[in-house]
Design an enzyme around this catalytic site. Structure first.
Site, PDB file in Angstrom:
ATOM      1  N   GLU A   1     -17.209  10.339   5.129  1.00  0.00           N
ATOM      2  CA  GLU A   1     -16.564   9.041   5.372  1.00  0.00           C
ATOM      3  C   GLU A   1     -15.683   8.680   4.187  1.00  0.00           C
ATOM      4  OE1 GLU A   1     -19.158   5.668   5.609  1.00  0.00           O
ATOM      5  OE2 GLU A   1     -20.334   6.245   3.856  1.00  0.00           O
TER       6      GLU A   1
ATOM      7  N   ASP B   1       0.876  -1.162   0.000  1.00  0.00           N
ATOM      8  CA  ASP B   1       0.000   0.000   0.000  1.00  0.00           C
ATOM      9  C   ASP B   1       0.919   1.220   0.000  1.00  0.00           C
ATOM     10  OD1 ASP B   1      -2.229   1.604   0.044  1.00  0.00           O
ATOM     11  OD2 ASP B   1      -3.210   0.497   1.651  1.00  0.00           O
TER      12      ASP B   1
END
Length: 872
Positions: A618, A270
């Site tokens: 979010e 990542d």
């Protein structure tokens, strides 16, 4: 001197000849096996070239004809972040709510075609070095949505391992294609593994999952995609597991992924996860030791471009061998060869994909279909829905009613047209009805900034507007590449899209300067909305400063102005990665006038309140300062109080109120579920979200979406967010009563089940066939989602029940169909608490088939059938 010149001349001729002859190398011979070609290209690379090819942005190697390439691309629900217009399908959690593997396969297939068209353009234009133009997509996100507070749960396929695995498999197969030689595109299963928030602490978190939970919940979807779907790539996660970072984890990377599952594809970290080894986890002393450990554990690419550069000296100093780098390089080049990047275009059928596939009619049609399929009718008392098209007046209210950001979700592309719910209703009714719109409130408060048109009051150098300066760096350094006058500051760019001139929206900055002349005494509020960092100054004094990654944040400053006085305004902005957004607006805050609002709805035939939450609240590691939200996550699952209070007022009018909820996660709505007669969950539905919602509201589409997550009643139903144990989590282990259970969804039709057939006894390690007949007993054609659950009657640790089969079927009114499921021995097995191995317990196992979970009432499915089978 002549000797030196002769040597240089000979060397130059040799280099030129080599450059001209590289096409004769085996690496360029398409008749040879890929493995032989890969071995050849790796053998020709210098150490420095090898290390550079292990970064996400790889440079060109002209002497070998290797073009530059950036591995980083996204296709979560359509090709994302590209400078081209693309089809945007519903957010992943919405696609999961379709419970339709065929639709997901088709969506991935269409997205791969659009991605190919974009890549083909990049090749033609010599732009293969640019991010978001390649063919290696870092999708799907198959983490388990174990807790509704996680802001990135919207990117997943929900809380169930089986549903996630089946949908993920369909996505991978659709994206990668079915050609025996070439990949259409390369999928990547992420984030491996045990990763689902919290966002603010993800770079330093360490989790120690029980062996049972690891194999029962967190790994099954990864196993399905890696072992059975042959996914091309895997992304390892930020967090640590058992005190080792995931990208350098013995158990996950070496034992399970490479040894047990025999994965031969590539692994990427990542982004900036290798930095976390020494910066946040503190498990490694420096960048070099982190890079070495990541490579030894099979992390082939560093997304982040910094830590792996230390590998050159590490090899020279004997800390790691060049042969160890070669292992990673061979995996990486194998993928590029399988994508046809080193073969003549005429040999690669996908290389012929035309630009006309971008937003083509079939793709847009499918985006609408999936938006329709995703909608979950949570509640429909007294048949309030569908609404009549002969309605005379309808009031559309709420913060999501006309919010084009919300329908797109995150990790999204940019379509040519976005249909909000308001626009969908207006399009549906046309001039036949009066459609009144009021935003009324924000997501968390009822104080709205009412904007004022300030264009006549902004001027610079005698011209109305702003002096806009654009820089090709993030620091506003040097001379601007473009200077121009702009009427307002109101911009949105996808990363890589054109800003001005030849400047692309990636790692750039801008300065907007104007003089504001007040036309009256009194307060004026300036609002800055930006996706990354900014500074806003008035008369050279900084009044708003968010010179850090901000993500859709909006900040305000209240100025007490004097009539006729001029104020110098300067807005400085920088954008790094991802989409870019910068706006400067002005006005004054006003609290919602509820009396005026209720007056407007007094003669309405119906009220549609469109609320919930949005990707503005979010998402991934984002700054949000509103109550109930933190760093992209939520601190409560309750619908924000201001929305409930508004619906109470709307409900008090006696008019029928329909609550259209947009969300990427489960929201607790105790008052609404008790009092509002109709509730529709529309997720983030993509470019055609509004059309789909209107189709459902007015009965042109019969809803059949099903919840891929549990909607709990309150925060009290949730264990600690940091607890990765599954006890009490998701429908599989939650023993309380849900507000709306996993698998729930209503229809405008009714369905009945009969004739459940399965053997009374079976022996272990044998498959089992289960059949059932489903009849549409209603007056409308519609879809039903047939769900099969397995529940073991054993003292060993086991889920309360577990989904092991599902099929979405279409039935005309009065039509019946017999559905068959074949359960494998593994699907009838449990996980050993000590070893993590699957075993098939002897004794009784209950098989239940219906339109939802057994024991859960559903007004449009008359029954769920169950039968007990004994395993001998």
């Amino acid at each position: 001197m002549k000797t030196v010149l002769a040597i240089l001349s000979t060397l130059l001729v040799t280099i030129t000849a080599s450059a001209q002859d590289y096409k004769s190398f085996p690496m360029w011979n398409p008749k040879l096996p890929i493995e032989q070609r890969v071995n050849d290209v790796v053998s020709r690379l210098t150490l420095e070239e090898k290390v550079a090819q292990m970064l996400n942005a790889t440079p060109a190697i002209p002497r070998l004809g290797i073009p530059a390439y950036d591995w980083w691309n996204e296709v979560l629900h359509g090709v994302a972040r590209t400078p081209f217009k693309t089809t945007v399908f519903p957010q992943a959690i919405g696609m999961a709510a379709t419970w339709d593997t065929t639709s997901l396969f088709r969506m991935a297939d269409y997205s791969a075609l659009e991605g190919r068209a974009i890549y083909n353009k990049a090749v033609e234009q010599g732009r293969t070095a640019e991010r978001y133009l390649g063919l290696t997509y870092w999708t799907p996100n198959i983490n388990i949505f174990r807790d509704p507070r996680w802001g990135r749960g919207q990117e997943t396929y929900g809380e169930d391992p089986f549903l996630t695995a089946m949908l993920g498999r369909a996505f991978v197969r659709g994206l990668q294609g079915e050609d025996p030689k070439y990949l259409k595109a390369a999928a990547c299963a992420k984030h491996f593994a045990v990763h689902s928030g919290p966002e603010p602490s993800r770079h330093s978190d360490n989790f120690n999952p029980a062996v049972y939970d690891l194999w029962d919940t967190y790994l099954p979807a990864f196993k399905e995609l890696i072992v059975d779907a042959n996914v091309a790539g895997v992304m390892c996660a930020y967090n640590a597991i058992n005190n080792q970072p995931c990208c350098g984890n013995d158990l996950l990377m070496n034992d399970i992924l490479r040894k047990q599952w025999k994965f031969t594809g590539y692994v990427t970290s990542d982004c900036w996860a290798i930095d976390d080894f020494f910066k946040y986890h503190k498990t490694h002393k420096d960048a070099t030791s982190s890079a070495i450990d990541a490579v030894v554990h099979g992390t082939d690419i560093e997304c982040g471009q910094t830590v792996y550069k230390t590998l050159v000296d590490a090899v020279k100093n004997g800390l790691i061998t060049e042969a160890q780098l070669d292992v990673s390089l061979k995996r990486l080049f194998t993928i590029r060869y399988r994508l046809g990047m080193f073969d003549p275009l005429s040999m690669v059928k996908y290389a012929q994909t035309p630009a006309s596939v971008l937003e083509s009619a079939p793709h847009k049609t499918h985006a609408l279909k999936m938006a329709q399929q995703s909608i979950v009718l949570l509640k429909n008392e007294k048949n309030v829905l569908p609404l009549s098209k002969s309605i005379k007046k309808i009031v559309v209210v709420g913060p999501n009613a006309d919010n084009s950001i919300a329908v797109l979700g995150n990790y999204n592309g940019t379509p040519s047209e976005i249909v909000t719910v308001l626009k969908g209703i207006q399009n549906k009714l046309g001039s036949k009805a009066e459609v009144v719109y009021e935003k009324a409130i924000n997501f968390t408060n009822d104080t709205l900034l009412v904007y004022t048109d300030m264009r006549k009051q902004y001027s610079f150098d005698g011209k109305n507007g702003f002096k806009a300066e654009y820089f090709n760096n993030k620091e506003l350094q040097g001379n601007p590449v473009v200077t121009q006058t702009e009427e307002t500051v109101d911009h949105f760019w996808q990363e890589g899209s054109q800003v001005v001139g030849n400047l692309n929206a990636y790692n750039f900055s801008a300065r907007y300067t104007t003089n504001y002349t007040a036309d009256k005494d009194g307060f004026i509020t300036f609002e800055v909305e930006a996706d990354d960092g900014y500074k806003f100054s008035i008369d050279d004094k900084s009044v708003l400063d968010a010179w850090t990654r901000n993500r859709w944040g909006a900040r305000t400053y209240r100025l007490k102005a004097e009539k006729g006085k001029t104020y110098k305004l300067v807005l400085e902005y920088w954008q790094g990665e991802g989409k870019a957004n910068v706006k400067l607006r002005a006005g004054n805050f006003e609290q919602t006038n509820y009396a005026a609002l209720l007056s407007k709805v007094s003669d309405a035939d119906a009220i549609v309140y469109v609320g919930g939450i949005s990707p503005q609240l979010e998402g991934e590691e984002m700054r949000v300062d509103y109550p109930g939200f933190n760093g992209g996550d939520r601190t409560t699952i309750l619908l924000p109080t201001v929305q409930t209070e508004l619906m109470k007022k709307l409900h008090s009018t006696g008019k029928p109120v329909v609550f259209v909820m947009m969300t990427g996660s489960a929201i607790a709505t105790p008052w609404e579920s008790e009092n509002i007669p109709a509730i529709v969950n529309a997720w983030y539905g993509g470019q055609s979200a509004g059309t789909a919602v209107a189709d459902v509201l007015f009965g042109d589409y019969n809803p059949a979406g099903r919840l891929p997550v549990t909607f709990y009643k309150s925060d009290n139903d949730l264990p600690s967010f940091l607890d990765y144990g599954m006890d009490g989590r998701t429908y599989r282990y939650f023993k309380g009563e849900a507000l709306y259970p996993f698998g729930h969804g209503l229809s405008y039709s009714t369905f009945a089940y009969s004739g459940l057939q399965l053997p009374k006894t079976i022996t272990t390690n044998k498959p089992v066939t289960v059949t059932v007949t489903v009849k549409n007993t209603g007056k409308r054609d519609g879809d039903e989602v047939v769900q099969l659950y397995v529940s073991h009657q054993t003292k060993s640790k086991a889920p309360v029940r577990a989904l092991k089969g599902f099929k979405r079927i279409s039935l005309k009114a009065g039509e019946s169909k017999t559905i068959s499921f074949k359960l494998t021995p593994e699907e009838l097995s449990l996980v050993n608490e000590t070893t993590g191995k699957y075993y098939q317990p002897k004794g009784n196992v209950q098989i239940s088939v219906g339109g939802g979970q057994p024991g859960v009432k559903n007004k449009t499915t008359s029954n769920v059938l169950s039968s007990t089978m004994q395993v001998l």
